[in-house]
Enzyme design. Structure first.
Site, PDB file in Angstrom:
ATOM      1  N   GLN A 182       0.831  -1.211   0.000  1.00 34.65           N
ATOM      2  CA  GLN A 182       0.000   0.000   0.000  1.00 34.65           C
ATOM      3  C   GLN A 182       0.865   1.261   0.000  1.00 34.65           C
ATOM      4  OE1 GLN A 182      -3.280  -1.959   2.936  1.00 34.65           O
ATOM      5  NE2 GLN A 182      -3.733   0.171   2.430  1.00 34.65           N
ATOM      6  N   ARG A 230      -9.720  -0.216   7.522  1.00 30.54           N
ATOM      7  CA  ARG A 230     -10.703   0.734   7.020  1.00 30.54           C
ATOM      8  C   ARG A 230     -11.037   1.836   8.018  1.00 30.54           C
ATOM      9  NH1 ARG A 230     -14.260  -0.949   2.056  1.00 30.54           N
ATOM     10  NH2 ARG A 230     -14.514   1.149   1.252  1.00 30.54           N
ATOM     11  N   CYS A 231      -9.997   2.459   8.511  1.00 28.85           N
ATOM     12  CA  CYS A 231     -10.171   3.654   9.328  1.00 28.85           C
ATOM     13  C   CYS A 231      -8.838   4.342   9.394  1.00 28.85           C
ATOM     14  CB  CYS A 231     -10.661   3.315  10.724  1.00 28.85           C
ATOM     15  SG  CYS A 231      -9.362   3.043  11.926  1.00 28.85           S
ATOM     16  N   GLU A 281     -13.049   5.291   4.127  1.00 37.58           N
ATOM     17  CA  GLU A 281     -13.123   4.664   5.445  1.00 37.58           C
ATOM     18  C   GLU A 281     -14.359   5.051   6.236  1.00 37.58           C
ATOM     19  OE1 GLU A 281      -9.508   6.468   6.632  1.00 37.58           O
ATOM     20  OE2 GLU A 281      -8.469   4.578   6.418  1.00 37.58           O
TER      21      GLU A 281
HETATM   22  N1  PCD Z   1     -13.577   9.857  -3.821  1.00 37.68           N
HETATM   23  C1  PCD Z   1     -14.428  10.707  -4.533  1.00 37.68           C
HETATM   24  N2  PCD Z   1     -14.795  11.914  -3.968  1.00 37.68           N
HETATM   25  C2  PCD Z   1     -14.397  12.222  -2.730  1.00 37.68           C
HETATM   26  C3  PCD Z   1     -13.557  11.365  -1.994  1.00 37.68           C
HETATM   27  C4  PCD Z   1     -13.158  10.183  -2.594  1.00 37.68           C
HETATM   28  O1  PCD Z   1     -14.826  10.390  -5.662  1.00 37.68           O
HETATM   29  N3  PCD Z   1     -14.761  13.388  -2.175  1.00 37.68           N
HETATM   30  C5  PCD Z   1     -13.108   8.604  -4.437  1.00 37.68           C
HETATM   31  C6  PCD Z   1     -11.577   8.680  -4.627  1.00 37.68           C
HETATM   32  O2  PCD Z   1     -11.166   9.305  -5.695  1.00 37.68           O
HETATM   33  C7  PCD Z   1     -11.182   7.204  -4.540  1.00 37.68           C
HETATM   34  C8  PCD Z   1     -12.166   6.661  -3.557  1.00 37.68           C
HETATM   35  O3  PCD Z   1     -13.313   7.520  -3.587  1.00 37.68           O
HETATM   36  O4  PCD Z   1     -11.334   6.615  -5.774  1.00 37.68           O
HETATM   37  C9  PCD Z   1     -11.581   6.560  -2.110  1.00 37.68           C
HETATM   38  O5  PCD Z   1     -10.961   7.758  -1.827  1.00 37.68           O
HETATM   39  P1  PCD Z   1     -10.285   8.114  -0.416  1.00 37.68           P
HETATM   40  O6  PCD Z   1     -11.316   8.194   0.657  1.00 37.68           O
HETATM   41  O7  PCD Z   1      -9.392   9.266  -0.598  1.00 37.68           O
HETATM   42  O8  PCD Z   1      -9.432   6.821  -0.031  1.00 37.68           O
HETATM   43  P2  PCD Z   1      -8.092   6.278  -0.729  1.00 37.68           P
HETATM   44  O9  PCD Z   1      -6.927   6.838   0.001  1.00 37.68           O
HETATM   45  O10 PCD Z   1      -8.174   6.378  -2.164  1.00 37.68           O
HETATM   46  O11 PCD Z   1      -8.226   4.765  -0.385  1.00 37.68           O
HETATM   47  C10 PCD Z   1      -7.943   4.260   0.904  1.00 37.68           C
HETATM   48  C11 PCD Z   1      -9.199   3.685   1.526  1.00 37.68           C
HETATM   49  C12 PCD Z   1      -8.816   2.829   2.707  1.00 37.68           C
HETATM   50  S1  PCD Z   1      -7.806   3.450   3.834  1.00 37.68           S
HETATM   51  C13 PCD Z   1      -9.347   1.597   2.866  1.00 37.68           C
HETATM   52  S2  PCD Z   1      -8.933   0.702   4.210  1.00 37.68           S
HETATM   53  C14 PCD Z   1     -10.312   0.970   1.878  1.00 37.68           C
HETATM   54  C15 PCD Z   1     -10.971   2.093   1.061  1.00 37.68           C
HETATM   55  O12 PCD Z   1      -9.932   2.896   0.549  1.00 37.68           O
HETATM   56  N4  PCD Z   1      -9.621   0.040   1.043  1.00 37.68           N
HETATM   57  C16 PCD Z   1     -10.234  -0.337  -0.135  1.00 37.68           C
HETATM   58  N5  PCD Z   1     -11.744   1.556  -0.015  1.00 37.68           N
HETATM   59  C17 PCD Z   1     -11.311   0.423  -0.658  1.00 37.68           C
HETATM   60  N6  PCD Z   1     -11.958   0.025  -1.772  1.00 37.68           N
HETATM   61  C18 PCD Z   1     -11.550  -1.082  -2.408  1.00 37.68           C
HETATM   62  N7  PCD Z   1     -12.223  -1.465  -3.515  1.00 37.68           N
HETATM   63  N8  PCD Z   1     -10.508  -1.824  -1.959  1.00 37.68           N
HETATM   64  C19 PCD Z   1      -9.832  -1.466  -0.857  1.00 37.68           C
HETATM   65  O13 PCD Z   1      -8.814  -2.174  -0.443  1.00 37.68           O
HETATM   66 MO1  PCD Z   1      -6.991   1.656   5.185  1.00 37.68          MO
HETATM   67  O14 PCD Z   1      -6.091   2.730   6.274  1.00 37.68           O
HETATM   68  O15 PCD Z   1      -5.834   0.938   4.272  1.00 37.68           O
HETATM   69  O16 PCD Z   1      -7.325   0.562   6.582  1.00 37.68           O
END
Ligand code: PCD
Length: 806
Positions: free
Chosen positions: A237, A384-385, A760
């Site tokens: 990433q 996802r935060c 997120e």
């Molecule tokens: N957007 C729009 N408008 C606004 C904002 C935003 O349209 N106002 C879009 C953009 O451009 C991109 C999307 O929506 O396409 C997202 O963005 P953002 O919020 O800035 O974010 P990024 O940096 O690009 O990415 C990151 C995130 C995270 S952190 C996570 S866990 C998850 C989410 O992303 N992962 C994933 N989502 C998703 N989806 C998918 N399909 N796969 C994946 O793996 Mo961490 O810290 O790593 O825990």
């Protein structure tokens, strides 16, 4: 100049710029099986690596016998810690300032820890040999209860640092202690609590879970001994950070390392960290002179690469009798597993947990976080935060409900009463954040109307009467959550990872015929960057999005950036993209002025062209300007049309949202049906509404997964439960409810196009909305709080505890 044949509206339409629900350009290859994932990479002579892993949670390694394994046909080498020691690679630095064993050195500290790395001509030989490596262990007592880790007689886990009483984040008060991190005014907050008219306190655990991308982690390392270049393809990433770290730990010069993240099948934070597999594959490639591939299986992924959460939180809220919050006190016992490998900006060992005051105007607050070692896998990623925001949002949103119950107040009304007001932005929080913008009252108002909140409560009252009369066995629960996210790490002045400032970048090159390539320091894992970032370029420089190629993930070609996680791509790289576009437009204006023989100031920008003010017929389109930049010798200007921007955001962005959820709980089975889920998100300026909706659906489904079932727990002897998808809950289309999405737009005042992150948000708001709904179903029966996950078994137990089952 001839009259433009198409209208201005048509010209805008043709760009498919900001606000257009442009179809995802990457989907043609993804849906037709022509994506290029790590495991698709096949190189001549490539070898395969596989790990011997510990069956024990805590044990001393007495001996390792490789002989039988080495005799398996096709086996080339077997690495152990002893082999890595001379290279000083048996330990690697973690993102949190700790070290982690690459291959276990004398001791194993969690089940499935890496002990030896077998390299063979094919996967099958490697797997056979793994079975034949004989490791003799002596079992040691296990600690998997964070609350016992700091007991006086708790066994010593980390022998390698036993005398090091100063950690990366200050003093350690016990051999299993990692740090104490504090923010806010402790004494002042305690004083407010002591004098409070109303005080609530609750212990709230956010269980250990694991991001579960469909593609597991893996890499291919290829050392070319002739030219001294190492190429590393991997599920990264943050490819540039991997290159720098790889250079620092292997001593291979950074220009001789090329890191490539090809297509990635979901990240969710799981692919931020550096794992032993990457180091072992690299060493094996150097030793054998052959490319080496390593790809985890599902069990390895769930049990050894980065986990998330495992926060044991205590919250206390002081309030007036009429529901005005006067103070918030929190403590977290953070279980970091065997090594502190949390992925957070260096200065924040508990991430952005101190956003815990949430959407409320709380005058005084305190946060204390104690990190401890246990016999669990390392990690601690933002699944996802944005760096522990979801834990913070869960705590405050549950606590507000707890307070509402105590005051016998409606939870929506209590929230509205304490919201930060529109005119208070930019708002300085008691724990040190400056919220850039927000309009919470409008969002809540729109949401309550959309779900017809009063009608839902009336229906619930009827349901409760019917339940008490024995007419139904279902209880209706209504969950509300109003969250504030903090995304876009982040200002270089206080956010870095291993010393690398968290800026991001974009480079745009316009070709002579008026098409372009844009390269970014981020990397898409499914988010659709190739679609959306081209839309930003299109709006900024007036070239249709379909004429712009977007490239990410190759450190030899992309400008340096810190990667994609923490919803930072839009706030940071998206801003860099707009800024690079503006640099190009500034040069284009000079070229247009020369071509039209006017002063630059006489020109104005309109969609895809510069035109003479008051005389739009006299204009030059970006396409014409692009050609001229390659074709004409313009006095005082260099040929060509390209620009790069490295963007250091002045602040983070603060998206927010109002979520409502309705559940029906069958008290006899614990089966909980999510009848309704409404999500209103405000992510500022919306680039692609269709992609945003997809992001919200995905994030909500992960919220359902976490709130309703995901759990990586351990038994008392250190066995990890939830190690496969038989036990670890991954909702399919069958369990996934229907979502209604909605939005308001409060642009970020400091972002060049006003956009905030969104990826997120649905997870941050979704988990408390679901948990509040389940808790609310039992509220009239005296329930104040029950722990997640709310799977059928636990919900049934709650019903039973409350005397509701048959
Ligand atoms: N957007 C729009 N408008 C606004 C904002 C935003 O349209 N106002 C879009 C953009 O451009 C991109 C999307 O929506 O396409 C997202 O963005 P953002 O919020 O800035 O974010 P990024 O940096 O690009 O990415 C990151 C995130 C995270 S952190 C996570 S866990 C998850 C989410 O992303 N992962 C994933 N989502 C998703 N989806 C998918 N399909 N796969 C994946 O793996 Mo961490 O810290 O790593 O825990």
């Amino acid at each position: 100049n001839v009259q433009s044949p198409i209208s201005r509206e048509e010209r805008i339409e043709k760009l498919q710029g900001l606000g257009s629900s442009r179809k995802r350009v990457e989907d043609a290859r993804f849906t037709q099986g022509t994506g290029n994932y790590v495991d698709d990479i096949k190189l001549p002579g490539m070898l395969f690596g596989d790990f011997v892993r510990s069956p024990y949670g805590h044990a001393r390694i007495i001996s390792i016998d490789k002989e039988a394994a080495l005799a398996v046909p096709g086996v080339v080498a077997i690495l152990t810690a002893e082999d890595l020691k001379p290279l000083n690679l048996h330990y690697m630095p973690t993102l949190a300032g700790d070290v982690q064993a690459v291959l276990a050195d004398e001791k194993v500290l969690f089940q499935n820890q890496e002990v030896a790395f077998v390299v063979a001509h094919d996967r099958y030989a490697a797997a056979d040999a793994v079975e034949l490596v004989e490791v003799e262990y002596e079992e040691l007592p296990v600690i998997n209860d964070a609350f016992k880790a700091l007991d006086d007689d708790a066994p010593l886990l980390r022998e390698d640092i036993k005398d090091k009483m100063e950690g990366a984040h200050g003093p350690r008060k016990h051999h299993n202690h990692i740090f104490l991190w504090e923010e806010g005014d402790k004494e002042g907050t305690e004083q407010v609590l002591n004098n409070a008219e109303v005080l609530v306190e609750e212990k709230i655990t956010y269980q250990r879970v694991h991001p579960c991308p469909l593609e597991t982690c893996g890499c291919v390392a290829s050392m070319d001994k002739i030219n001294g270049k190492l190429t590393l393809w991997g599920t990264f990433q943050a490819p540039h950070a991997v290159r720098t770290v790889a250079s620092l730990i292997t001593n291979i010069a950074e220009h001789n390392i090329r890191v490539i993240s090809p297509d990635i099948g979901g990240g969710f934070g799981n692919k931020v960290g550096v794992y032993p597999g990457y180091i072992c594959s690299t060493v094996a490639s150097i030793v054998t002179g052959k490319p080496v591939k390593w790809v985890e299986d599902r069990i390895e992924n769930l049990t050894s690469t980065a986990f998330a959460r495992d926060y044991h939180m205590t919250g206390k809220i002081a309030a007036t009798a009429d529901g005005k919050i006067t103070g918030l006190w929190t403590h977290v016992l953070a279980d970091h597993g065997a090594f502190d490998a949390c992925a957070d900006p260096t200065k924040f060992p508990a991430g952005f947990f101190h956003i815990v005051t949430g959407s409320y105007d709380i005058p005084i607050a305190y946060v204390g976080v104690d990190g401890v070692y246990t016999n669990k896998a390392p990690g601690g990623v933002a699944y996802r935060c944005s760096f522990r925001v979801t834990e913070a949002a869960y705590l405050i949103e549950r606590m507000i409900d707890v307070l509402a119950r105590k005051l016998d107040m409606d939870p929506v009304e209590l929230r509205i009463k304490n919201f930060i007001k529109k005119e208070q932005f930019p708002y300085q929080s008691a724990l040190g954040w400056e919220y850039d913008s927000g309009d919470y009252h409008t969002a809540m108002d729109q949401a309550t109307k959309a779900v017809n909140y009063p009608a839902l409560r009336a229906e619930q009252a009827e349901n409760r009467t019917a339940f008490d009369r024995g007419e139904t066995r279902n209880l209706m629960g209504i969950g509300v959550a109003f969250f504030t996210e903090i995304v876009g790490a982040g200002p270089v002045k206080n956010c870095d990872i291993l010393g690398l400032g968290m800026f991001d970048s974009c480079e745009i090159r316009i070709h002579p015929t008026g098409s372009a390539i844009a390269r970014l320091g981020t990397i898409s894992q499914g988010q659709g960057h190739a679609t959306t970032f081209a839309q930003i370029v299109a709006s900024e420089i007036g070239i249709p999005a379909e004429d712009i190629t977007l490239e990410e993930g190759d450190t030899d070609t992309a400008p340096y950036g810190l990667g994609t996680y923490g919803s930072r791509s839009t706030p940071v790289a998206g801003a860099a993209t707009a800024m690079a576009g503006r640099k190009i437009r500034a040069k284009a204006q000079m070229i247009a002025a020369y071509l039209l023989e006017v002063h630059e100031g006489d020109l104005e920008w309109d969609v895809d062209r510069f035109q003479i003010k008051g005389n739009p017929e006299a204009h030059k389109t970006m396409k014409e300007i692009a050609f001229a930049s390659y074709n004409q010798a313009i006095p005082g200007l260099e040929p060509g049309l390209e620009a790069v921007s490295y963007y250091d955001p002045p602040n983070m962005t603060y998206p927010f949202g109002a979520y409502f959820c309705v559940v029906d709980v069958d008290v006899d089975t614990g089966v909980t049906d999510i009848r309704k889920f409404y999500a209103l998100d405000d992510c500022g300026t919306r680039i692609n509404p269709m992609i945003i909706e997809g992001q919200v659906h995905g994030g909500l489904t992960e919220a359902v997964a976490i709130a309703m079932g995901q759990d990586i727990s351990y038994d008392e002897i250190g066995n990890v439960k939830g190690a496969s998808l038989m036990d670890f809950y991954l909702p399919t289309a069958v369990e996934t409810p229907t979502y209604e999405t909605d939005f308001t737009v409060t642009p970020s005042p400091h972002h060049p196009i006003g956009a905030k992150g969104v990826g997120e948000s649905p997870n941050v708001g979704g988990v408390p909305a679901l948990s509040n709904a389940v808790n609310d179903a039992f509220a009239h029966k005296g329930l104040v709080h029950t722990q997640m996950p709310h799977d059928h078994w636990r919900v049934w137990q709650t019903a039973q505890r409350l005397g509701l089952t048959g």
